[in-house]
Design a protein around this motif. Structure first.
Motif: not given
Length: 105
Positions: A42-45, A50-74
């Motif tokens: 499930v991809g979203f903004d 930024t996706p990197k910031d969202a992933v980092s903040r989710l990880l601090s809440d113990h949620i494992l999210a990733t950034e898509s590896p494409y030119g336009r990351s989500v």
């Protein structure tokens, strides 16, 4: 369990995730909500992050999210057979709190 039940469970959990994300005003869902057009990722903004910031903040809440590896990351989340509906609620609550995250915008 069998493939069919695993697929059914994966779709149900990811449908719950997509529906919850789509209801959030600060989230733009990119993954189609139809089960026939999407499955496990499930991809979203998140507005203002930024996706990197969202992933980092989710990880601090113990949620494992990733950034898509494409030119336009989500941001990407994925539910699988090991998850419960309560896990999805926990993840959705964490994404919802991103609307209040310091440094947003």
């Amino acid at each position: 369990l069998g493939r069919a039940k695993i697929a059914q469970r994966t779709h149900a959990l990811n449908r719950k995730l997509k529906d919850g994300l789509a209801a959030m005003k600060h989230v733009k869902l990119h993954t189609p909500r139809s089960d026939t057009l999407s499955a496990g990722l499930v991809g979203f903004d998140v507005e203002g992050l930024t996706p990197k910031d969202a992933v980092s903040r989710l990880l601090s809440d113990h949620i494992l999210a990733t950034e898509s590896p494409y030119g336009r990351s989500v941001v990407r989340l994925s539910a699988n057979i090991a998850n419960t509906p309560e896990d999805i609620d926990f993840a959705l609550a964490a994404v919802d709190r991103l609307s209040e995250a310091p440094g947003r915008g």
